[in-house]
Enzyme design. Structure first.
Site, PDB file in Angstrom:
ATOM      1  CE1 TYR A 163      -3.325   2.884   0.547  1.00 26.66           C
ATOM      2  CE2 TYR A 163      -2.361   3.179   2.723  1.00 26.66           C
ATOM      3  CZ  TYR A 163      -3.199   3.615   1.717  1.00 26.66           C
ATOM      4  OH  TYR A 163      -3.920   4.771   1.871  1.00 26.66           O
ATOM      5  NE  ARG A 204      -3.132   7.281  -3.819  1.00 21.50           N
ATOM      6  CZ  ARG A 204      -4.077   6.929  -2.953  1.00 21.50           C
ATOM      7  NH1 ARG A 204      -5.343   6.783  -3.364  1.00 21.50           N
ATOM      8  NH2 ARG A 204      -3.784   6.701  -1.682  1.00 21.50           N
ATOM      9  CD  GLU A 262     -11.546   2.132   3.736  1.00 22.40           C
ATOM     10  OE1 GLU A 262     -10.453   1.936   4.303  1.00 22.40           O
ATOM     11  OE2 GLU A 262     -11.663   2.362   2.518  1.00 22.40           O
TER      12      GLU A 262
HETATM   13  C1  3EB Z   1      -7.650   6.169   5.981  1.00 22.55           C
HETATM   14  O1  3EB Z   1      -8.471   6.974   6.404  1.00 22.55           O
HETATM   15  C2  3EB Z   1      -8.173   4.793   5.687  1.00 22.55           C
HETATM   16  O2  3EB Z   1      -5.462   5.488  -0.014  1.00 22.55           O
HETATM   17  O3  3EB Z   1      -7.058   6.183  -1.319  1.00 22.55           O
HETATM   18  C3  3EB Z   1      -9.415   5.449   3.006  1.00 22.55           C
HETATM   19  C4  3EB Z   1      -9.782   6.055   1.807  1.00 22.55           C
HETATM   20  C5  3EB Z   1      -8.149   4.938   3.143  1.00 22.55           C
HETATM   21  C6  3EB Z   1      -8.879   6.146   0.749  1.00 22.55           C
HETATM   22  C7  3EB Z   1      -6.641   5.778  -0.219  1.00 22.55           C
HETATM   23  C8  3EB Z   1      -7.250   5.031   2.078  1.00 22.55           C
HETATM   24  C9  3EB Z   1      -7.610   5.635   0.886  1.00 22.55           C
HETATM   25  O4  3EB Z   1      -6.453   6.437   5.844  1.00 22.55           O
HETATM   26  C10 3EB Z   1      -7.717   4.249   4.408  1.00 22.55           C
END
Ligand code: 3EB
Length: 335
Positions: free
Chosen positions: A146, A153, A329
């Site tokens: 990730y 990205r 989530e």
């Molecule tokens: C967070 O709040 C949880 O990497 O695009 C949520 C929404 C999360 C989008 C992304 C990651 C992403 O960090 C993870």
């Protein structure tokens, strides 16, 4: 029912079963997402992008979110990216195979191609991104996959002159049990209003403890359509306060914290003139451990009421969340 009614209202998602979605006339829809698609599933219309995470608790009711077209639909490809646009918005989808050079390189290439699509078509402003990648929490060679994805990205956003920090689009990034990097996205011709959550540090400002480059997304995006209807895309939301995961190992407490975060995003979006209620939204709930799905649904029903639109329409999917200590989530969209 007339076709017009079945397709839905332009400028908002409508949740259908796959079967109903597959019967909609292709020239009347911009695009959509089909949840819970497996490799051997029946063929879906090609305007409907699969989300290949297994549906939990609702095997008999495979769902899709469909965005009705606002006008004449044109479709095409930029490189490997398939897109359709309707004069107001563009819906795109693409799958990339991993080539052994790592996820940072792959994410950079994927987003570079995505931004080429936006430049070629004139739909310059990203509103919402859906990212799916396998083994998201595994080590990719010195760095979690990730985190590698985040690095590629962010650099691609910077290289394209897109908002990599404040003003980034709404997004989610989930681990799925398949292969390849999958992106689905919506873009428009006007700049969306990015919403942050006062309870959380903006993700694009996360400290380096969470990886050398921060994730590129805002907590939500408000989009106004030509008819002045407002649309709220709420990003994947989890049990994070400040920048820290809270309630490690406590499923109920993570759900409650996630709902507090969603309420805070809704409250914040009211300042941008959109007044929606969480209980009336149609969520997608990503669950890390399938065995916990029933418990997740039970807790949500306690919080939102078993008869709420949220509970009646919720889609539960099996996915890894992008931090290994997060169990659920939730994302949603409203209009
Ligand atoms: C967070 O709040 C949880 O990497 O695009 C949520 C929404 C999360 C989008 C992304 C990651 C992403 O960090 C993870």
């Amino acid at each position: 029912m007339q076709v017009q009614d079945a397709v839905g209202t332009p400028g908002r998602f409508a949740r259908h079963t796959w079967a109903d979605a597959a019967r909609l006339p292709a020239d009347r829809v911009l695009g959509g997402l089909a949840y819970g698609v497996a490799d051997d599933d029946v063929s879906l219309p090609d305007w409907l992008a699969p989300v290949p995470a297994a549906a939990l608790l609702s095997d008999d009711r495979a769902h899709a979110d469909v965005w009705p077209a606002a006008g004449r639909v044109r479709e095409g490809r930029t490189g490997s990216i398939r897109w359709r646009h309707d004069g107001q918005h563009l819906f795109g989808a693409v799958e990339f195979e991993e080539d052994g050079r790592g996820l940072e390189v792959l994410a950079h290439r994927a987003y570079r191609d995505l931004f080429s699509t936006l430049a070629d078509t004139g739909y310059a402003h990203l509103m919402r991104l859906w990212n799916y990648l396998p083994r998201i929490n595994e080590d990719g060679g010195g760095l979690e996959r990730y985190r590698q994805f985040n690095a590629g990205r962010q650099q691609a956003f910077i290289d394209a002159g897109q908002a990599a920090f404040e003003g980034a689009p709404a997004a989610c990034a989930l681990g799925f049990h398949g292969e390849g990097l999958l992106l689905r996205f919506m873009a428009g011709r006007t700049v969306p209003v990015a919403i942050e959550n006062p309870r959380q540090v903006p993700a694009w400002r996360y400290p380096a403890d969470y990886g050398p480059r921060a994730p590129t997304f805002s907590r939500a995006a408000v989009v106004r359509t030509a008819s002045d209807a407002a649309h709220l895309f709420v990003s994947g939301t989890a049990s994070i306060v400040g920048h820290a995961t809270v309630h490690e190992g406590d499923l109920d407490a993570q759900i409650d914290e996630t709902l507090r975060n969603l309420e805070a995003v809704f409250a914040e979006s009211r300042r941008s003139g959109v007044a929606f209620s969480l209980a009336d939204s149609e969520p997608v709930v990503y669950v890390r451990h399938p065995a916990q799905a029933a418990a997740v649904r039970h807790r949500l029903a306690q919080a939102l009421g078993p008869q709420s639109r949220f509970m009646r329409q919720a889609v539960y999917l099996h996915a890894d969340i992008c931090r290994s200590d997060l169990l659920v989530e939730i994302e949603t969209h409203l209009h």
